[in-house]
Design an enzyme around this catalytic site. Structure first.
Site, PDB file in Angstrom:
ATOM      1  N   TYR A 139      36.757  10.330-123.139  1.00 15.03           N
ATOM      2  CA  TYR A 139      38.460  10.809-123.276  1.00 15.03           C
ATOM      3  C   TYR A 139      39.262   9.549-123.423  1.00 15.03           C
ATOM      4  O   TYR A 139      40.441   9.807-123.143  1.00 15.03           O
ATOM      5  CB  TYR A 139      38.421  11.368-122.176  1.00 15.03           C
ATOM      6  CG  TYR A 139      37.772  12.808-121.830  1.00 15.03           C
ATOM      7  CD1 TYR A 139      36.974  13.179-122.545  1.00 15.03           C
ATOM      8  CD2 TYR A 139      37.938  13.344-120.541  1.00 15.03           C
ATOM      9  CE1 TYR A 139      36.204  14.473-122.460  1.00 15.03           C
ATOM     10  CE2 TYR A 139      37.257  14.790-120.186  1.00 15.03           C
ATOM     11  CZ  TYR A 139      36.281  15.010-121.201  1.00 15.03           C
ATOM     12  OH  TYR A 139      35.560  16.234-121.091  1.00 15.03           O
ATOM     13  N   LYS A 190      22.784   9.149-120.506  1.00 12.44           N
ATOM     14  CA  LYS A 190      22.338   9.613-121.748  1.00 12.44           C
ATOM     15  C   LYS A 190      21.841   8.397-122.731  1.00 12.44           C
ATOM     16  O   LYS A 190      22.009   8.444-123.867  1.00 12.44           O
ATOM     17  CB  LYS A 190      23.185  10.703-122.335  1.00 12.44           C
ATOM     18  CG  LYS A 190      22.351  11.642-123.523  1.00 12.44           C
ATOM     19  CD  LYS A 190      21.104  12.383-123.125  1.00 12.44           C
ATOM     20  CE  LYS A 190      20.519  12.945-124.014  1.00 12.44           C
ATOM     21  NZ  LYS A 190      19.398  13.692-123.562  1.00 12.44           N
ATOM     22  N   ASP A 223      20.918  15.883-119.157  1.00 12.90           N
ATOM     23  CA  ASP A 223      20.313  17.315-119.444  1.00 12.90           C
ATOM     24  C   ASP A 223      19.408  17.641-118.307  1.00 12.90           C
ATOM     25  O   ASP A 223      19.577  18.781-117.791  1.00 12.90           O
ATOM     26  CB  ASP A 223      19.531  17.358-120.762  1.00 12.90           C
ATOM     27  CG  ASP A 223      18.834  16.051-121.229  1.00 12.90           C
ATOM     28  OD1 ASP A 223      19.135  15.183-120.293  1.00 12.90           O
ATOM     29  OD2 ASP A 223      18.144  16.439-122.216  1.00 12.90           O
ATOM     30  N   ASP A 247      32.800  15.753-115.864  1.00 14.75           N
ATOM     31  CA  ASP A 247      33.778  17.073-116.176  1.00 14.75           C
ATOM     32  C   ASP A 247      32.751  18.428-116.354  1.00 14.75           C
ATOM     33  O   ASP A 247      33.289  19.176-115.621  1.00 14.75           O
ATOM     34  CB  ASP A 247      34.700  16.766-117.526  1.00 14.75           C
ATOM     35  CG  ASP A 247      35.690  17.837-117.565  1.00 14.75           C
ATOM     36  OD1 ASP A 247      36.034  18.471-116.647  1.00 14.75           O
ATOM     37  OD2 ASP A 247      36.112  17.781-118.637  1.00 14.75           O
ATOM     38  N   ASP A 251      32.145  21.284-112.937  1.00 16.02           N
ATOM     39  CA  ASP A 251      32.332  22.913-113.067  1.00 16.02           C
ATOM     40  C   ASP A 251      30.998  23.588-112.807  1.00 16.02           C
ATOM     41  O   ASP A 251      31.221  24.777-112.176  1.00 16.02           O
ATOM     42  CB  ASP A 251      32.700  23.255-114.806  1.00 16.02           C
ATOM     43  CG  ASP A 251      34.066  23.018-114.721  1.00 16.02           C
ATOM     44  OD1 ASP A 251      34.571  22.160-113.954  1.00 16.02           O
ATOM     45  OD2 ASP A 251      34.861  23.393-115.928  1.00 16.02           O
TER      46      ASP A 251
END
Length: 358
Positions: A139, A190, A223, A247, A251
């Protein structure tokens, strides 16, 4: 002498004004019950309505005004008639990045009386602290579009990982893990596919770990992390991940704890050069705006985080005990399977605060 804290209230859009009003009511009750401090609130009407009138979500000198506060209490930003990237980059991100609130802190646990969608999970089985790098990564805002409208149009989005940025969030995460009973940190990555920025992320995590011999740590691909959160929630405690990965994972964490409506956030400047910003993570939720059924629990928990950051831990603990008491009594909003309105939950928490022992 009573301590006074100046709070910048930015309710924003959608259900933001509803839950921030509820949060301020509860915080006022907590301050009165505690008796050792008071809150002076500055109200800012920044958001999508202002954007429609003036072409900007907040004034040019907004950060200067915010710097006069001890903390920022933020509701939500988002409007169904304005593209999300415009609202996000018009209000929330300029505050977080402009005040260098580089540590996004998202606690998650199952509150008493709340049912997790996980079959065998109850209070105590899921108790996580997710640390999100909040200033760069995916971001960072680096990129652009060229040859617009032509067949060869190209769009780029560049993730930025700086040594300073990664090292400081890793140190914050290890410090957070050290402060919790289990002293365990999971570093999300990752690096099998993203061989530059994420390998750099892993390398710095390993280097920083040498300064925290009392903290155990492991590494998980993002993942695989989603599966671990669902299948082995008890194996996790403190988690650190990039701006994008955390982020998404936070959630999922909120949903596993019962609802996005209970999830709090702190956008923290650990060095306290600027005020930190505290917000529930549920967003503007325009589908329920004005219906009086928004869950204010995430905003109350966020308020408790703000009080603790200000040094009022006893008051923060009192507020959370009141929230847990109300949830355990079954006074729950519709997103948690109950029928209580925003006002009813707020009233119950205020009454619990007034009757709570310090």
């Amino acid at each position: 002498m009573t301590r006074q804290y100046r709070i910048a209230s930015v309710p924003g859009d959608g259900i933001g004004p509803e839950v921030i009003a509820a949060g301020l009511e509860v915080l006022d009750a907590v301050a009165s019950r505690d008796g050792g401090f008071s809150l002076a609130v500055d109200h800012y009407d920044w958001g999508s309505d202002r954007y429609r009138k003036h072409g900007a979500f907040m004034p040019a000198d907004a950060l200067a005004w915010l710097r006069t506060a001890d903390a920022i209490y933020f509701g939500a930003v988002g409007d169904p008639n304005i593209p999300d990237h415009i609202t996000l980059w018009g209000l929330r991100l300029p505050i977080c990045q402009g005040l260098d609130q580089y540590a996004n802190v998202r606690p998650t646990r199952i509150l008493p009386g709340v049912t997790s969608p996980l079959r065998d999970a109850g209070p105590g089985d899921l108790d996580w602290m997710i640390i999100r790098e909040n200033s760069e990564g995916e971001y960072a805002g680096q990129g652009g579009r060229t040859h617009r409208g032509l067949p060869e149009e190209v769009a780029t989005e560049t993730s930025i990982f700086t040594r300073r940025g990664v090292e400081r969030i890793m140190r914050f995460a290890f410090e957070t893990a050290r402060s919790r009973p289990r002293r365990h940190l999971t570093v999300v990555t990752k690096s099998n596919a993203q061989r530059h920025g994420m390998v750099f992320w892993d390398e710095i995590a390993a280097l920083v770990s040498h300064d925290y011999k009392d903290v155990t740590w492991d590494k998980e691909l993002v993942d695989a992390m989603t599966m671990r959160m669902v299948r082995r929630p008890r194996s996790l405690d403190t988690v650190v991940a990039t701006n994008l990965h955390a982020d998404i994972l936070s959630d999922l964490a909120a949903a596993l704890a019962g609802s996005l409506g209970i999830a709090p956030t702190g956008n923290i400047d650990p060095e306290r050069r600027s005020p930190s910003m505290f917000e529930p993570i549920h967003g503007s939720a325009f589908d329920i705006t004005g219906k009086g059924i928004a869950n204010p629990v995430g905003t109350f928990w966020t308020g408790a985080m703000m009080l603790e950051h200000l040094g009022e831990k006893a008051a923060a603990d009192l507020l959370m005990r009141a929230v847990e008491q109300v949830c355990a009594a079954g006074i729950l909003s519709p997103d948690l399977g109950g029928s209580a309105t925003t006002q009813a939950v707020t009233k119950a928490v205020v009454e619990a605060v007034r009757g709570m022992n310090r």
